[in-house]
Design an enzyme around this catalytic site. Structure first.
Site, PDB file in Angstrom:
ATOM      1  N   GLY A 136      49.119  45.014  41.910  1.00 44.90           N
ATOM      2  CA  GLY A 136      48.635  46.029  40.987  1.00 44.90           C
ATOM      3  C   GLY A 136      49.076  45.918  39.543  1.00 44.90           C
ATOM      4  O   GLY A 136      48.559  46.648  38.695  1.00 44.90           O
ATOM      5  N   ARG A 176      46.421  39.609  40.117  1.00 43.24           N
ATOM      6  CA  ARG A 176      45.990  39.493  38.731  1.00 43.24           C
ATOM      7  C   ARG A 176      47.068  38.983  37.767  1.00 43.24           C
ATOM      8  O   ARG A 176      46.802  38.120  36.937  1.00 43.24           O
ATOM      9  CB  ARG A 176      45.520  40.861  38.249  1.00 43.24           C
ATOM     10  CG  ARG A 176      44.909  40.855  36.868  1.00 43.24           C
ATOM     11  CD  ARG A 176      44.644  42.270  36.370  1.00 43.24           C
ATOM     12  NE  ARG A 176      44.107  43.142  37.371  1.00 43.24           N
ATOM     13  CZ  ARG A 176      42.804  43.362  37.562  1.00 43.24           C
ATOM     14  NH1 ARG A 176      41.919  42.765  36.796  1.00 43.24           N
ATOM     15  NH2 ARG A 176      42.405  44.188  38.504  1.00 43.24           N
ATOM     16  N   TYR A 178      33.139  46.984  36.491  1.00 41.27           N
ATOM     17  CA  TYR A 178      34.252  47.904  36.186  1.00 41.27           C
ATOM     18  C   TYR A 178      34.330  48.253  34.709  1.00 41.27           C
ATOM     19  O   TYR A 178      35.382  48.691  34.241  1.00 41.27           O
ATOM     20  CB  TYR A 178      35.599  47.278  36.576  1.00 41.27           C
ATOM     21  CG  TYR A 178      35.617  46.557  37.882  1.00 41.27           C
ATOM     22  CD1 TYR A 178      35.607  47.250  39.083  1.00 41.27           C
ATOM     23  CD2 TYR A 178      35.681  45.165  37.922  1.00 41.27           C
ATOM     24  CE1 TYR A 178      35.644  46.573  40.294  1.00 41.27           C
ATOM     25  CE2 TYR A 178      35.714  44.479  39.131  1.00 41.27           C
ATOM     26  CZ  TYR A 178      35.690  45.196  40.308  1.00 41.27           C
ATOM     27  OH  TYR A 178      35.727  44.527  41.488  1.00 41.27           O
ATOM     28  N   CYS A 205      18.244  38.346  34.746  1.00 37.58           N
ATOM     29  CA  CYS A 205      17.165  39.281  34.407  1.00 37.58           C
ATOM     30  C   CYS A 205      17.541  40.710  34.772  1.00 37.58           C
ATOM     31  O   CYS A 205      16.937  41.316  35.664  1.00 37.58           O
ATOM     32  CB  CYS A 205      15.883  38.844  35.097  1.00 37.58           C
ATOM     33  SG  CYS A 205      15.274  37.355  34.343  1.00 37.58           S
TER      34      CYS A 205
HETATM   35  N1  LLP Z   1      47.280  44.043  47.792  1.00 34.18           N
HETATM   36  C1  LLP Z   1      46.205  44.756  48.190  1.00 34.18           C
HETATM   37  C2  LLP Z   1      46.244  45.455  49.481  1.00 34.18           C
HETATM   38  C3  LLP Z   1      45.072  44.818  47.363  1.00 34.18           C
HETATM   39  O1  LLP Z   1      44.021  45.532  47.755  1.00 34.18           O
HETATM   40  C4  LLP Z   1      45.063  44.117  46.123  1.00 34.18           C
HETATM   41  C5  LLP Z   1      43.889  44.161  45.255  1.00 34.18           C
HETATM   42  C6  LLP Z   1      46.209  43.398  45.769  1.00 34.18           C
HETATM   43  C7  LLP Z   1      47.298  43.372  46.621  1.00 34.18           C
HETATM   44  C8  LLP Z   1      46.301  42.623  44.481  1.00 34.18           C
HETATM   45  O2  LLP Z   1      46.230  43.457  43.393  1.00 34.18           O
HETATM   46  P1  LLP Z   1      46.449  42.913  41.895  1.00 34.18           P
HETATM   47  O3  LLP Z   1      47.894  42.480  41.750  1.00 34.18           O
HETATM   48  O4  LLP Z   1      45.529  41.768  41.686  1.00 34.18           O
HETATM   49  O5  LLP Z   1      46.129  44.071  41.055  1.00 34.18           O
HETATM   50  N2  LLP Z   1      38.029  43.085  41.550  1.00 34.18           N
HETATM   51  C9  LLP Z   1      38.844  44.037  40.831  1.00 34.18           C
HETATM   52  C10 LLP Z   1      40.225  44.175  41.413  1.00 34.18           C
HETATM   53  C11 LLP Z   1      40.229  44.549  42.876  1.00 34.18           C
HETATM   54  C12 LLP Z   1      41.610  44.633  43.448  1.00 34.18           C
HETATM   55  C13 LLP Z   1      41.565  44.767  44.904  1.00 34.18           C
HETATM   56  N3  LLP Z   1      42.839  44.804  45.540  1.00 34.18           N
HETATM   57  C14 LLP Z   1      38.911  43.620  39.356  1.00 34.18           C
HETATM   58  O6  LLP Z   1      38.293  42.616  38.998  1.00 34.18           O
HETATM   59  O7  LLP Z   1      39.539  44.293  38.549  1.00 34.18           O
END
Ligand code: LLP
Length: 416
Positions: free
Chosen positions: A259, A299, A339, A365
């Site tokens: 996150g 991320r 988003y 398109c």
């Molecule tokens: N753990 C779980 C259970 C998750 O659902 C996620 C992301 C992560 C870890 C990793 O989170 P991060 O460190 O990447 O924030 N497609 C969206 C983001 C979706 C995130 C889904 N879950 C975007 O492009 O912003």
């Protein structure tokens, strides 16, 4: 003595896309235009720098280790980027991996991760996926509901295996992020409500041969830049842990999910401030916590390690608006459309003169195929490159073949 100025904070990793004083771009420390030219790189394409990921992961681990006294385990969230070479590199560095489907689990095992280092998350694990996970011996299943726990128990019994599992707790907090990527509120489909926990604890306590409980897991949302909600979530989680302990469950670890966001509109110095804020929040919320801590970052490790290289197909001026029409859009990068995400857009070559305002759009398109609105550019021309920055996370993995525009490759920058 300008170069030594105190305002130049040194970030402890290899930087991604940078702009020099004359507008010249570099990526992972090398000149962008010359490198792409020398490699005759295909356009559109993603470029991905493993050096950036490696150094950001190391910095992440180091900052957290400096703030937290517990043993720390990192499981890269593969959903953010699943490039084979990236996974092999991270597995080689000793990291684990967080997967959300049988497909990702198999991909992880095929690219160097040991099954014990795999955490299997996801709300919809099928019988078949659970069976494969238990046969492979994955390190931990993060359980999202009572029916899933019952299903895991049935499969474990039928295979005569023990399932190591954590329960993903829904702490009912509202993370400050886009609603599509917030997960820890009670109206989200993710995690188990506190009311269901006693019954789940009883199922686990009655079946010690088949269910090996590790602890709770959490993930309240993605692209978090503020961690007040996470601090609250951890507090609530620790109170619930205590109730589970009182019921007789042993707790070995807490998985705090991923996150941590990046400053898409800001500098990499800001990223390091965000990381520091995260570490401080955890340190204060988890002071004296007796178990292991597990993490699932995506991320923060990979976003700045990638860029999408596109070309301006047309510069279209209308009485109402100017458009840069690129040869890739939502087929390659869906984040702006899905988003309302902001991605930096830089042109190559940089020119001098007066600037004008443009919407930057793709070839698909659909009017939603807009990568950026009201962006200022100086004299953009057909054939120029348009580089979409910070696209290493949730970029290539979300690409599609919509409009049959063809696959957009993700090439390793370090090899060019
Ligand atoms: N753990 C779980 C259970 C998750 O659902 C996620 C992301 C992560 C870890 C990793 O989170 P991060 O460190 O990447 O924030 N497609 C969206 C983001 C979706 C995130 C889904 N879950 C975007 O492009 O912003």
């Amino acid at each position: 003595m300008k170069s030594d100025s105190a305002s130049e904070v040194k970030v402890p990793w290899v930087k991604g896309l940078e702009k020099g004083p004359k507008g010249e771009l570099s990526f992972a420390g090398r000149p962008l235009e010359a490198t792409l030219k020398a490699a005759s790189a295909a356009v559109p394409a993603y470029v991905l720098s493993l050096a950036v990921v490696q150094s950001r992961a190391a910095a992440y681990r180091k900052v957290l280790a400096e703030h937290l006294e517990q043993p720390l385990y990192f499981h890269f969230a593969m959903k953010s980027n699943n490039h084979p070479a990236l996974l092999q590199m991270l597995a080689g560095e000793g990291y684990g991996v967080d997967v959300v489907s049988g497909g990702e689990m198999q991909w992880a095992l095929d690219h160097g991760f040991k099954s014990a280092d795999v955490v299997f998350s996801g709300v919809a694990k099928s019988k078949n996926e659970i069976q494969k996970a238990l046969e492979a011996g994955v390190g931990q299943l993060n359980v999202e509901s009572l029916p899933e726990l019952v299903r895991i128990l049935e499969v474990a019994k039928s295979l005569k295996k023990t399932a190591r599992l954590a329960i993903r707790f829904n702490p009912e907090v509202k993370a400050e992020t886009h609603p599509y990527i917030a997960t820890g509120f009670r109206e989200n489909k993710f995690g188990v409500d506190a009311l269901d926990l006693p019954e789940m604890a009883d199922v686990i306590l009655q079946n010690p041969e088949f269910l090996d409980f590790q602890g709770l897991s959490l993930h309240i949302g993605s692209q978090l830049l503020d961690f007040a909600a996470l601090g609250d979530a951890i507090q609530k989680t620790l109170a619930v842990e205590q109730q589970l302990k009182n019921r007789g469950l042993k707790i070995k670890s807490l998985d705090v999910g991923g996150g941590v966001g990046i400053a898409y509109k800001g500098s990499e110095d800001e990223d390091s401030q965000v990381l520091l804020k995260y570490a401080r929040t955890l340190a204060s919320a988890l002071k004296g916590y007796p178990g292991e801590l597990h993490f699932e970052p995506g991320r923060f490790w990979v976003a700045r390690a990638g860029a999408l290289v596109t070309r301006i197909e047309y510069v279209k001026r209308t009485p109402y608006k100017n458009f840069l029409i690129l040869n890739a859009g939502m087929n390659a990068l869906l984040r702006p459309m899905l988003y309302q995400a902001y991605h930096r857009i830089e042109l190559v070559p940089a020119r001098e003169g007066a600037s004008a305002v443009y919407d930057v759009v793709g070839p698909v398109c659909e009017s939603s195929d807009t990568l950026g609105t009201l962006r200022e550019f100086i004299d953009p021309r057909e054939g120029d490159l348009a580089i979409i920055g910070e696209a290493g996370a949730y970029g290539a993995v979300l690409a599609s073949n919509y409009n049959l525009l063809g696959a957009v490759p993700e090439v390793l920058w370090d090899d060019l």
